[in-house]
Design a protein around this motif. Structure first.
Motif, short mmCIF file in Angstrom:
data_model
loop_
_atom_site.label_atom_id
_atom_site.label_comp_id
_atom_site.label_asym_id
_atom_site.label_seq_id
_atom_site.Cartn_x
_atom_site.Cartn_y
_atom_site.Cartn_z
N ASN A 88 10.28 -17.76 7.91
CA ASN A 88 10.90 -16.49 8.27
C ASN A 88 9.95 -15.33 8.01
OD1 ASN A 88 12.94 -14.43 8.73
ND2 ASN A 88 13.06 -14.27 6.50
N TRP A 89 9.24 -15.37 6.88
CA TRP A 89 8.32 -14.29 6.52
C TRP A 89 7.08 -14.30 7.38
CZ3 TRP A 89 10.84 -10.82 4.13
CH2 TRP A 89 11.90 -11.18 3.29
N LEU A 90 6.67 -15.49 7.82
CA LEU A 90 5.51 -15.57 8.71
C LEU A 90 5.84 -14.90 10.05
CD1 LEU A 90 3.21 -18.66 9.06
CD2 LEU A 90 3.89 -17.38 11.09
N GLY A 91 7.01 -15.20 10.59
CA GLY A 91 7.42 -14.56 11.84
C GLY A 91 7.59 -13.07 11.67
N ALA A 92 8.12 -12.65 10.52
CA ALA A 92 8.32 -11.23 10.25
C ALA A 92 6.99 -10.49 10.13
CB ALA A 92 9.14 -11.05 8.97
N ALA A 93 5.99 -11.15 9.52
CA ALA A 93 4.68 -10.52 9.36
C ALA A 93 4.03 -10.25 10.72
CB ALA A 93 3.78 -11.42 8.51
N ILE A 94 4.14 -11.20 11.63
CA ILE A 94 3.59 -11.01 12.97
C ILE A 94 4.30 -9.87 13.67
CG2 ILE A 94 3.30 -12.10 15.24
CD1 ILE A 94 3.05 -14.79 13.74
N PHE A 95 5.62 -9.83 13.56
CA PHE A 95 6.40 -8.77 14.19
C PHE A 95 6.05 -7.40 13.61
CE2 PHE A 95 10.49 -6.31 14.44
CZ PHE A 95 10.40 -6.03 15.79
N ALA A 96 5.91 -7.34 12.29
CA ALA A 96 5.55 -6.07 11.65
C ALA A 96 4.20 -5.56 12.16
CB ALA A 96 5.52 -6.24 10.14
N GLY A 97 3.25 -6.47 12.31
CA GLY A 97 1.94 -6.07 12.82
C GLY A 97 2.03 -5.52 14.23
N ILE A 98 2.86 -6.14 15.07
CA ILE A 98 3.04 -5.68 16.45
C ILE A 98 3.66 -4.29 16.47
CG2 ILE A 98 4.32 -6.09 18.60
CD1 ILE A 98 4.07 -9.12 17.98
N VAL A 99 4.74 -4.10 15.71
CA VAL A 99 5.45 -2.82 15.70
C VAL A 99 4.55 -1.70 15.18
CG1 VAL A 99 7.36 -1.53 14.65
CG2 VAL A 99 7.73 -3.87 15.48
N ILE A 100 3.88 -1.93 14.06
CA ILE A 100 3.02 -0.89 13.46
C ILE A 100 1.87 -0.56 14.40
CG2 ILE A 100 1.44 -0.38 11.56
CD1 ILE A 100 3.30 -2.14 9.80
N ASP A 101 1.33 -1.57 15.07
CA ASP A 101 0.21 -1.35 15.98
C ASP A 101 0.60 -0.36 17.10
OD1 ASP A 101 -2.57 -2.40 16.27
OD2 ASP A 101 -1.87 -2.77 18.31
N PHE A 102 1.80 -0.52 17.64
CA PHE A 102 2.24 0.39 18.69
C PHE A 102 2.59 1.77 18.13
CE2 PHE A 102 3.28 -3.56 21.18
CZ PHE A 102 2.43 -3.28 22.25
N LEU A 103 3.13 1.81 16.92
CA LEU A 103 3.50 3.10 16.31
C LEU A 103 2.26 3.97 16.04
CD1 LEU A 103 6.29 2.08 13.76
CD2 LEU A 103 6.57 3.36 15.91
N LEU A 104 1.15 3.32 15.76
CA LEU A 104 -0.07 4.06 15.41
C LEU A 104 -0.65 4.86 16.57
CD1 LEU A 104 -1.91 1.47 13.13
CD2 LEU A 104 -0.77 3.59 12.44
N VAL A 105 -0.29 4.50 17.80
CA VAL A 105 -0.86 5.20 18.96
C VAL A 105 0.11 6.18 19.58
CG1 VAL A 105 -2.45 3.34 19.49
CG2 VAL A 105 -0.17 3.31 20.51
N ARG A 106 1.25 6.43 18.93
CA ARG A 106 2.20 7.37 19.49
C ARG A 106 1.95 8.77 18.96
NH1 ARG A 106 8.03 4.19 19.60
NH2 ARG A 106 7.37 2.59 21.06
#
Length: 293
Positions: A275-293
């Motif tokens: 569960n935490w492995l999947g969450a870590a990947i998702f967190a990286g995706i979300v933060i990556d997009f937030l950084l360019v807004r």
């Protein structure tokens, strides 16, 4: 026993049949869907679509568990971990279970109708077929976990279709990544039941891989992360995306420390920890997009 108590007991049996008391299956189905929803929308998913897919994930996972227990009702009484499941214990009838599975699948189907897409409706039929047939693959597939990966990951092409009305190559690569991830975590799960599964004659990846099971799990983790990294490269992802993958890689290494001795309790802990492995990947995706807004 009063009617209220009988109803409460029946609802409790239905809840356990749907595994709502054990949400790890829902989470392992949800994370890849969320990856795809964010990637397909470049970090700006339709919240209506998100809620439809989240609720649909819960409903379809629940329906899949019911069908699984119907299919395995003659095997589960002989496995220590599953002998108390409602169908195995006889507290829920097969007819009740099938009606419940049908109701859950129907609700999931009704959820996608507001999207007004024949394309997604067609994909939902395939998703239903995959969920309904997976339990039977343990009779003839050497690695049924690969089929599970397709079934658990089919929300990926559906998410892309919902946002783009098409399914690009990156979606299929992400689905393939999920197949390898499912083989990894479900092999850990199968390592718990290997002795019982050998007795009753069902096929699992833990049995097929034999003494190479730990190596196979770690190789599948590596392929999962490599394929997701390729998707990120194709989308010009930034450091946060890859940081999420690095955290996921560290978690995979931790799982190695748990499964290397093949102790059932530790193998099950590794499975749950995905569960935490999947969450870590998702967190990286979300933060990556937030950084360019």
């Amino acid at each position: 026993m009063t009617n209220t108590a009988l109803l409460r007991e029946k609802l409790d049996n239905y809840e356990r049949l749907m595994r709502l008391d054990k949400p790890i299956g829902i989470l392992l189905l949800l994370w890849p869907t969320l990856w795809a929803l964010w990637l397909s929308s470049w970090g700006a998913p339709s919240w209506v679509v998100v809620w439809i897919f989240v609720l649909g994930t819960v409903l379809m996972r629940s329906a899949g568990c019911v069908v699984n227990d119907v299919a395995d009702r003659k095997f589960d009484p002989h496995v220590a971990r599953t002998k108390d499941r409602p169908l195995a214990a006889g507290t829920v009838s097969v007819k009740e279970a099938l009606l419940l599975a049908g109701a859950l699948a129907l609700c999931a189907f009704l959820l996608i109708l507001p999207l007004k897409s024949l394309y997604i409706i067609g994909l939902s039929v395939i998703a239903l077929f995959l969920a309904a047939t997976y339990p039977f693959t343990k009779r003839f597939l050497a690695i049924p976990q690969a089929y599970l990966g397709v079934a658990f990951g089919f929300g990926i092409p559906m998410a892309y279709a919902a946002h783009l009305d098409m399914i690009p190559l990156t979606a299929w690569v992400l689905l393939l990544a999920n197949v390898f991830w499912a083989i990894a975590y479900d092999t850990e799960y199968a390592m718990v039941d290997r002795a019982d599964d050998l007795k009753i004659g069902v096929k699992t990846s833990a049995i097929t891989f034999g003494r190479f099971d730990v190596v196979a799990v770690m190789l599948c983790y590596a392929l999962t992360l490599a394929l997701i990294a390729w998707v990120g490269y194709q989308m010009n992802a930034r450091w946060a995306f890859y940081a999420g993958l690095c955290v996921a890689a560290a978690l995979a290494i931790y799982h190695y420390t748990l499964i290397r001795e093949r102790e059932p309790a530790k193998c099950f802990k590794a499975f749950l920890h995905n569960n935490w492995l999947g969450a870590a990947i998702f967190a990286g995706i979300v933060i990556d997009f937030l950084l360019v807004r």
